[in-house]
Scaffold this active site. Structure first.
Site, PDB file in Angstrom:
ATOM      1  N   ASP A  84      -8.188 -40.341  -1.082  1.00 26.10           N
ATOM      2  CA  ASP A  84      -7.313 -40.731  -2.191  1.00 26.10           C
ATOM      3  C   ASP A  84      -6.033 -41.375  -1.663  1.00 26.10           C
ATOM      4  O   ASP A  84      -5.562 -41.041  -0.575  1.00 26.10           O
ATOM      5  CB  ASP A  84      -6.987 -39.468  -3.015  1.00 26.10           C
ATOM      6  CG  ASP A  84      -6.566 -39.808  -4.428  1.00 26.10           C
ATOM      7  OD1 ASP A  84      -6.558 -40.996  -4.787  1.00 26.10           O
ATOM      8  OD2 ASP A  84      -6.217 -38.879  -5.169  1.00 26.10           O
ATOM      9  N   ASN A 135     -14.842 -44.021 -11.836  1.00 27.43           N
ATOM     10  CA  ASN A 135     -14.214 -45.215 -11.236  1.00 27.43           C
ATOM     11  C   ASN A 135     -14.660 -46.538 -11.890  1.00 27.43           C
ATOM     12  O   ASN A 135     -14.013 -47.569 -11.713  1.00 27.43           O
ATOM     13  CB  ASN A 135     -14.464 -45.283  -9.727  1.00 27.43           C
ATOM     14  CG  ASN A 135     -13.662 -44.274  -8.932  1.00 27.43           C
ATOM     15  OD1 ASN A 135     -14.061 -43.839  -7.869  1.00 27.43           O
ATOM     16  ND2 ASN A 135     -12.486 -43.890  -9.453  1.00 27.43           N
TER      17      ASN A 135
HETATM   18  C1  FPP Z   1      -9.202 -43.614  -4.077  1.00 26.84           C
HETATM   19  O1  FPP Z   1      -7.951 -44.216  -3.984  1.00 26.84           O
HETATM   20  C2  FPP Z   1     -10.203 -44.423  -3.418  1.00 26.84           C
HETATM   21  C3  FPP Z   1     -11.307 -44.972  -4.002  1.00 26.84           C
HETATM   22  C4  FPP Z   1     -11.632 -44.801  -5.418  1.00 26.84           C
HETATM   23  C5  FPP Z   1     -12.236 -45.834  -3.251  1.00 26.84           C
HETATM   24  C6  FPP Z   1     -12.466 -45.384  -1.856  1.00 26.84           C
HETATM   25  C7  FPP Z   1     -13.404 -46.281  -1.217  1.00 26.84           C
HETATM   26  C8  FPP Z   1     -13.317 -46.685   0.075  1.00 26.84           C
HETATM   27  C9  FPP Z   1     -12.243 -46.309   0.986  1.00 26.84           C
HETATM   28  C10 FPP Z   1     -14.401 -47.482   0.605  1.00 26.84           C
HETATM   29  C11 FPP Z   1     -15.432 -46.563   1.186  1.00 26.84           C
HETATM   30  C12 FPP Z   1     -16.211 -47.261   2.158  1.00 26.84           C
HETATM   31  C13 FPP Z   1     -17.428 -46.861   2.581  1.00 26.84           C
HETATM   32  C14 FPP Z   1     -18.067 -47.630   3.637  1.00 26.84           C
HETATM   33  C15 FPP Z   1     -18.126 -45.702   2.035  1.00 26.84           C
HETATM   34  P1  FPP Z   1      -7.238 -44.711  -5.300  1.00 26.84           P
HETATM   35  O2  FPP Z   1      -7.591 -46.150  -5.509  1.00 26.84           O
HETATM   36  O3  FPP Z   1      -7.586 -43.815  -6.435  1.00 26.84           O
HETATM   37  O4  FPP Z   1      -5.753 -44.569  -4.895  1.00 26.84           O
HETATM   38  P2  FPP Z   1      -4.510 -44.288  -5.878  1.00 26.84           P
HETATM   39  O5  FPP Z   1      -4.740 -42.917  -6.454  1.00 26.84           O
HETATM   40  O6  FPP Z   1      -3.342 -44.331  -4.961  1.00 26.84           O
HETATM   41  O7  FPP Z   1      -4.513 -45.369  -6.913  1.00 26.84           O
END
Ligand code: FPP
Length: 238
Positions: free
Chosen positions: A18, A66
């Site tokens: 996160d 998501n």
């Molecule tokens: C949460 O941060 C992250 C995600 C919803 C996506 C995570 C995905 C990756 C890092 C890619 C994974 C790659 C592989 C190869 C499996 P957020 O966007 O919710 O952050 P925020 O809460 O600060 O907005």
């Protein structure tokens, strides 16, 4: 500071990655730049975990919730995952890494879906290390899916083992440690059944900033805990 205990390394570690969006926002970058840096963190953490002797990793990459994000961000996340898997396909085979998934991957873009089917099939007999990627995943839906599978099989009475064997993680051990970055302190529908006895570790660090140093700190913290699994602590010399 005490050293890491090599005899008490968690077998399976789950990551709720996160803070990608906030990491990007802080740098006045688009959210996708945060996810891109998130993939780099995932690569870093995977090799660090392997060096430390962890055997199984689960990453929460995309939840059933998501989909509610902008299409540009959703497509961007899938593109990043696809790119990472394509670039590392050979390496997974050479290094005997098993890639598994949890979640309804049939709803993902066709190309990514086919790539995941291919990669999971070609790496399923590997033995060294497991990387499990949660995609279009939600733990409650996983539990309901397991129930339906048991109903389809005509089961009237089930054991815990029957149930666990219908989860996506049937071939894996339960996670010993779940790490969530960015300061949030909840599981957000991640491995609820499997985490019954997992130790939970929360850090304020945003996922893109998470390094081996942070992983070592989390493991040391895990090693300092008294895991009793509902039993009474064993007294020394008994
Ligand atoms: C949460 O941060 C992250 C995600 C919803 C996506 C995570 C995905 C990756 C890092 C890619 C994974 C790659 C592989 C190869 C499996 P957020 O966007 O919710 O952050 P925020 O809460 O600060 O907005």
């Amino acid at each position: 500071m005490f050293k890491i205990n090599k005899n008490k390394i968690p077998y399976h570690v789950g990551f709720i990655m996160d803070g990608n969006g906030r990491w990007a926002q802080k740098r006045l970058l688009p959210r996708l730049a945060g996810h891109k840096a998130g993939v780099e963190a995932l690569k870093r953490v995977t090799s660090a975990a392997r060096e430390l002797g962890i055997k199984e990793l689960s990453f929460f990459a995309f939840s059933t919730e998501n989909w509610q994000r902008d299409k540009e961000e959703v497509d961007g996340i899938f593109d990043l995952i696809e790119k990472h898997l394509e670039e590392n396909f050979e390496k997974f085979i050479e290094e005997k890494v098993t890639i598994t998934t949890m979640g309804d991957i049939s709803k993902l873009p066709q190309k990514l879906y086919r790539l995941l089917i291919d990669i999971t099939e070609k790496t399923k007999h590997n033995t060294e290390f497991v990387v499990n990627i949660a995609l279009n995943y939600g733990s409650r839906a996983e539990v309901v899916r397991a129930c339906n599978k048991l109903i389809e099989k005509g089961k009237k009475n089930i054991t815990l083992q029957d149930f666990a064997s219908e989860l996506y993680t049937a071939s894996m051990k339960d996670p010993d440690l779940i790490i969530r970055t960015s300061g949030e302190q909840r599981l957000s529908n991640f491995m609820l059944f499997q985490s019954a006895y997992a130790e939970l570790y929360f850090t304020k660090t945003y996922w893109p900033d998470f390094t081996k140093k942070h992983l070592v700190k989390a493991i040391k913290n895990y090693q300092s805990r008294d895991r009793r699994f509902g039993k009474i602590k064993q007294e020394k010399n008994k």
